[in-house]
Write a protein that holds these residues in place. Structure first.
Motif, PDB file in Angstrom:
ATOM      1  N   GLY A   1      11.647  40.962  21.442  1.00  5.85           N
ATOM      2  CA  GLY A   1      11.777  39.943  20.957  1.00  5.85           C
ATOM      3  C   GLY A   1      12.684  38.994  20.586  1.00  5.85           C
ATOM      4  O   GLY A   1      11.978  37.656  21.208  1.00  5.85           O
ATOM      5  N   LEU A   2      13.454  39.076  22.305  1.00  8.50           N
ATOM      6  CA  LEU A   2      14.652  37.866  22.080  1.00  8.50           C
ATOM      7  C   LEU A   2      14.248  37.576  23.412  1.00  8.50           C
ATOM      8  O   LEU A   2      14.165  36.026  23.694  1.00  8.50           O
ATOM      9  CB  LEU A   2      15.632  38.542  22.993  1.00  8.50           C
ATOM     10  CG  LEU A   2      16.589  38.384  23.566  1.00  8.50           C
ATOM     11  CD1 LEU A   2      17.083  36.893  22.668  1.00  8.50           C
ATOM     12  CD2 LEU A   2      17.726  38.495  24.220  1.00  8.50           C
ATOM     13  N   ALA A   3      12.854  38.112  24.677  1.00 13.27           N
ATOM     14  CA  ALA A   3      12.754  37.511  24.911  1.00 13.27           C
ATOM     15  C   ALA A   3      11.746  36.865  25.039  1.00 13.27           C
ATOM     16  O   ALA A   3      11.593  35.116  25.409  1.00 13.27           O
ATOM     17  CB  ALA A   3      11.868  38.408  26.360  1.00 13.27           C
ATOM     18  N   ALA A   4      10.766  36.382  24.401  1.00  9.92           N
ATOM     19  CA  ALA A   4       9.942  35.666  22.989  1.00  9.92           C
ATOM     20  C   ALA A   4      10.576  34.837  22.237  1.00  9.92           C
ATOM     21  O   ALA A   4      10.490  33.455  22.619  1.00  9.92           O
ATOM     22  CB  ALA A   4       9.295  37.061  22.238  1.00  9.92           C
ATOM     23  N   ALA A   5      12.120  34.741  21.772  1.00  6.65           N
ATOM     24  CA  ALA A   5      12.526  33.974  21.181  1.00  6.65           C
ATOM     25  C   ALA A   5      13.140  32.792  22.378  1.00  6.65           C
ATOM     26  O   ALA A   5      12.603  31.522  21.996  1.00  6.65           O
ATOM     27  CB  ALA A   5      13.881  34.012  20.583  1.00  6.65           C
ATOM     28  N   ILE A   6      13.366  33.116  23.684  1.00  9.18           N
ATOM     29  CA  ILE A   6      13.809  32.542  24.590  1.00  9.18           C
ATOM     30  C   ILE A   6      12.519  31.878  24.907  1.00  9.18           C
ATOM     31  O   ILE A   6      12.766  30.109  25.528  1.00  9.18           O
ATOM     32  CB  ILE A   6      14.036  33.227  25.701  1.00  9.18           C
ATOM     33  CG1 ILE A   6      16.507  34.111  24.856  1.00  9.18           C
ATOM     34  CG2 ILE A   6      14.626  32.507  27.159  1.00  9.18           C
ATOM     35  CD1 ILE A   6      16.857  34.700  26.275  1.00  9.18           C
ATOM     36  N   ASN A   7      11.161  32.696  25.398  1.00  6.91           N
ATOM     37  CA  ASN A   7      10.105  31.703  26.176  1.00  6.91           C
ATOM     38  C   ASN A   7       9.805  30.630  24.606  1.00  6.91           C
ATOM     39  O   ASN A   7       9.299  29.120  25.473  1.00  6.91           O
ATOM     40  CB  ASN A   7       8.813  32.449  25.804  1.00  6.91           C
ATOM     41  CG  ASN A   7       9.240  33.110  27.485  1.00  6.91           C
ATOM     42  OD1 ASN A   7      10.337  33.251  27.979  1.00  6.91           O
ATOM     43  ND2 ASN A   7       9.238  34.909  27.453  1.00  6.91           N
ATOM     44  N   TYR A   8      10.227  31.119  23.698  1.00  6.89           N
ATOM     45  CA  TYR A   8       9.401  29.820  22.343  1.00  6.89           C
ATOM     46  C   TYR A   8      10.578  28.933  22.377  1.00  6.89           C
ATOM     47  O   TYR A   8       9.564  27.066  22.491  1.00  6.89           O
ATOM     48  CB  TYR A   8       9.432  30.453  21.242  1.00  6.89           C
ATOM     49  CG  TYR A   8       9.879  29.962  19.747  1.00  6.89           C
ATOM     50  CD1 TYR A   8       7.888  29.164  19.234  1.00  6.89           C
ATOM     51  CD2 TYR A   8       9.830  28.848  19.168  1.00  6.89           C
ATOM     52  CE1 TYR A   8       7.896  28.883  18.824  1.00  6.89           C
ATOM     53  CE2 TYR A   8       9.939  27.883  18.363  1.00  6.89           C
ATOM     54  CZ  TYR A   8       9.647  27.827  18.026  1.00  6.89           C
ATOM     55  OH  TYR A   8       8.453  27.220  17.227  1.00  6.89           O
ATOM     56  N   LEU A   9      11.741  28.719  22.968  1.00  5.57           N
ATOM     57  CA  LEU A   9      12.212  27.916  22.498  1.00  5.57           C
ATOM     58  C   LEU A   9      12.433  27.047  24.433  1.00  5.57           C
ATOM     59  O   LEU A   9      12.146  25.675  24.231  1.00  5.57           O
ATOM     60  CB  LEU A   9      14.373  28.209  23.062  1.00  5.57           C
ATOM     61  CG  LEU A   9      14.876  28.417  21.228  1.00  5.57           C
ATOM     62  CD1 LEU A   9      15.938  29.589  22.166  1.00  5.57           C
ATOM     63  CD2 LEU A   9      15.230  27.549  20.453  1.00  5.57           C
ATOM     64  N   ASN A  10      11.701  27.692  25.573  1.00  6.09           N
ATOM     65  CA  ASN A  10      11.844  26.755  26.583  1.00  6.09           C
ATOM     66  C   ASN A  10      10.491  26.318  26.781  1.00  6.09           C
ATOM     67  O   ASN A  10      10.355  25.165  27.200  1.00  6.09           O
ATOM     68  CB  ASN A  10      11.440  27.863  27.675  1.00  6.09           C
ATOM     69  CG  ASN A  10      12.646  28.505  28.264  1.00  6.09           C
ATOM     70  OD1 ASN A  10      13.675  27.970  28.064  1.00  6.09           O
ATOM     71  ND2 ASN A  10      12.650  29.923  28.828  1.00  6.09           N
ATOM     72  N   GLY A  11       9.451  26.491  24.998  1.00  2.13           N
ATOM     73  CA  GLY A  11       8.534  25.742  25.347  1.00  2.13           C
ATOM     74  C   GLY A  11       8.823  24.318  24.087  1.00  2.13           C
ATOM     75  O   GLY A  11       7.412  22.927  24.340  1.00  2.13           O
ATOM     76  N   LEU A  12       9.674  24.316  24.313  1.00  2.00           N
ATOM     77  CA  LEU A  12      10.608  23.483  23.269  1.00  2.00           C
ATOM     78  C   LEU A  12      11.104  22.272  23.807  1.00  2.00           C
ATOM     79  O   LEU A  12      12.111  22.099  24.544  1.00  2.00           O
ATOM     80  CB  LEU A  12      11.032  23.136  22.259  1.00  2.00           C
ATOM     81  CG  LEU A  12      10.649  24.540  20.868  1.00  2.00           C
ATOM     82  CD1 LEU A  12      11.743  24.929  20.198  1.00  2.00           C
ATOM     83  CD2 LEU A  12       8.705  23.729  20.416  1.00  2.00           C
ATOM     84  N   ASP A  13      11.639  20.425  23.310  1.00  2.00           N
ATOM     85  CA  ASP A  13      12.325  20.078  24.030  1.00  2.00           C
ATOM     86  C   ASP A  13      14.374  19.986  23.089  1.00  2.00           C
ATOM     87  O   ASP A  13      14.259  19.700  22.479  1.00  2.00           O
ATOM     88  CB  ASP A  13      11.881  18.430  23.477  1.00  2.00           C
ATOM     89  CG  ASP A  13      12.576  17.298  24.659  1.00  2.00           C
ATOM     90  OD1 ASP A  13      13.575  17.224  25.124  1.00  2.00           O
ATOM     91  OD2 ASP A  13      11.901  16.392  24.887  1.00  2.00           O
TER      92      ASP A  13
END
Length: 410
Positions: free
Chosen positions: A289-301
């Motif tokens: 879940g943490l990795a998913a949160a980081i991947n989500y953030l990495n998709g934002l500016d």
């Protein structure tokens, strides 16, 4: 807010299901992000999918599901490594949160390296989690815990810090961002002075990673701890980064499965990094879940979002000045989006209750920073802590809510 930015924020808000509900008959306005952040659908689905389809223990499994779990679990470690700029995945240790990360360092590096007469420096704005473990260590070793003073505006007193630096100081542990004030501490300046003194530096990054990009190599810190649940990820999951040479030299934190290379009644040898510090079945779903949160953030500016958060806190300060009768605790020029305040003549708990009745979620009290509250001679504050999914309209609504509370209480 420009129409383009407004559309961008609204698109992000759509990813967070908990934001779209009513509390006490009012649309939720969530300003308690310093305590925990909400989770995007990507995180919720990543955890659910693990339990729906894989749900197996990691490492040493002799079947496909265990292999899949191990692959996702270790990929999550590499995701964190890249996210904070660590050299190797072996420098990423899974914990239950920032608190356990600090306790791990105190119990292992601390007990091996701190002795009677040594000094440990922490700032006067620390969360209890970055005070009490060091107090316990000092009680056990005869070392001394010394606070770095905080200026009236909520900044760390760097001149006072410089005066405290001397050969007895073996460790400096400070928050990247104060949870009660929002002050962003000058970690590069602290590290620079620490290196001259050959002191080890630990950073409590619980409030930092969600607001701006963190590069542990550029900061040159020795240890950096943070929690998943303040980074839009699951609760009960955290990360301790440590430099490889330091982690290798530290004894284990807990005994049990996974941290063992070989066990017999004649003696036991320890596993390699990072497993030496990860006894027992880990929070596998939490790591995913943490990795998913980081991947989500990495998709934002994130630069755009940081600028947006800055506009939120500036609006709060502006409206407080216009309204009057509000004392802001923490006005450092370098500040994250934390608005901590007192309404003249009103108890913080009463203000928080009246805001909650209007659907506005804030936190009240000492925020686990009692020494800081004593420094400002206040019982506590009302804290509105903001994230990138908050809006200027919500800040305006907060002050309408404060105005209503003011009319009721005063």
């Amino acid at each position: 807010m420009s129409a383009e930015l407004n559309a961008y924020i609204e698109k992000i808000r759509a990813d967070f299901p908990a934001l779209h509900q009513q509390v006490n008959g009012k649309p939720l306005i969530y300003f308690d992000n310093g305590a925990t952040t909400h989770k995007p659908n990507a995180v919720i689905e990543a955890e659910a999918e693990f339990y729906r389809t894989i749900n197996s223990n990691v490492h040493r499994g002799a079947h496909k599901l265990s292999d899949l779990a191990t692959e996702q679990f270790e990929n999550a470690r590499r995701t964190v490594q890249k996210f904070i700029g660590a050299l190797k995945p072996e420098e990423i240790v899974w914990t239950r949160g920032t608190t356990e990360g600090i306790n791990l360092v105190a119990s292992t590096w601390g007990r091996k390296n701190i002795k009677a007469g040594d000094r440990i420096l922490v700032s006067g704005m620390e969360h209890h989690s970055n005070i009490v473990p060091w107090q316990m260590l000092c009680e056990q070793t005869g070392a001394e815990l010394v606070p770095i003073p905080v200026l009236e505006n909520g900044e760390l007193d760097l001149n006072g810090f410089a005066e405290l630096m001397e050969p007895r100081v073996k460790l400096i542990s400070v928050a990247h961002v104060s949870n009660a004030l929002g002050s962003i501490n000058p970690i590069p300046d602290i590290v620079r002075m620490a290196r001259i003194n050959e002191s080890v530096v630990m950073v409590d990054g619980a409030q930092g990673v969600s607001h701006f990009e963190v590069d542990v190599l550029k900061l040159d810190v020795d240890f950096y701890a943070f929690s998943s649940h303040k980074l839009f990820g699951p609760t009960g999951m955290g990360v301790l980064y440590g430099k490889e040479e330091l982690l290798n030299d530290m004894p284990p934190y807990q005994g049990g499965g996974e941290m063992i290379e070989h066990c017999s009644f004649a003696g036991t040898t320890w596993n390699q990094l990072p497993y030496k510090f990860e006894a027992g079945t880990p929070n596998i779903a939490g790591a995913i879940g943490l990795a998913a949160a980081i991947n989500y953030l990495n998709g934002l500016d994130r630069k755009v979002l940081a600028a947006h958060e800055d506009s939120l806190i500036k609006r709060a300060h502006q409206l407080a000045e216009e309204m009057g009768g509000i004392r802001i605790i923490g006005q450092s020029p370098k500040k994250a989006s934390v608005f901590s305040f007192l309404l003249d003549g009103a108890h913080p708990a009463d203000v928080g209750t009246l805001l909650d009745q209007q659907g506005i979620a804030v936190r009240t009290g000492h925020h686990c920073a009692m020494p800081l509250m004593e420094r400002f001679q206040v019982p506590g504050t009302v804290r509105a802590s903001m994230a990138f999914y908050n809006t200027l309209d919500e800040v305006d609504a907060l002050f309408r809510g404060i105005e209503k509370a003011k009319m009721f209480l005063l």
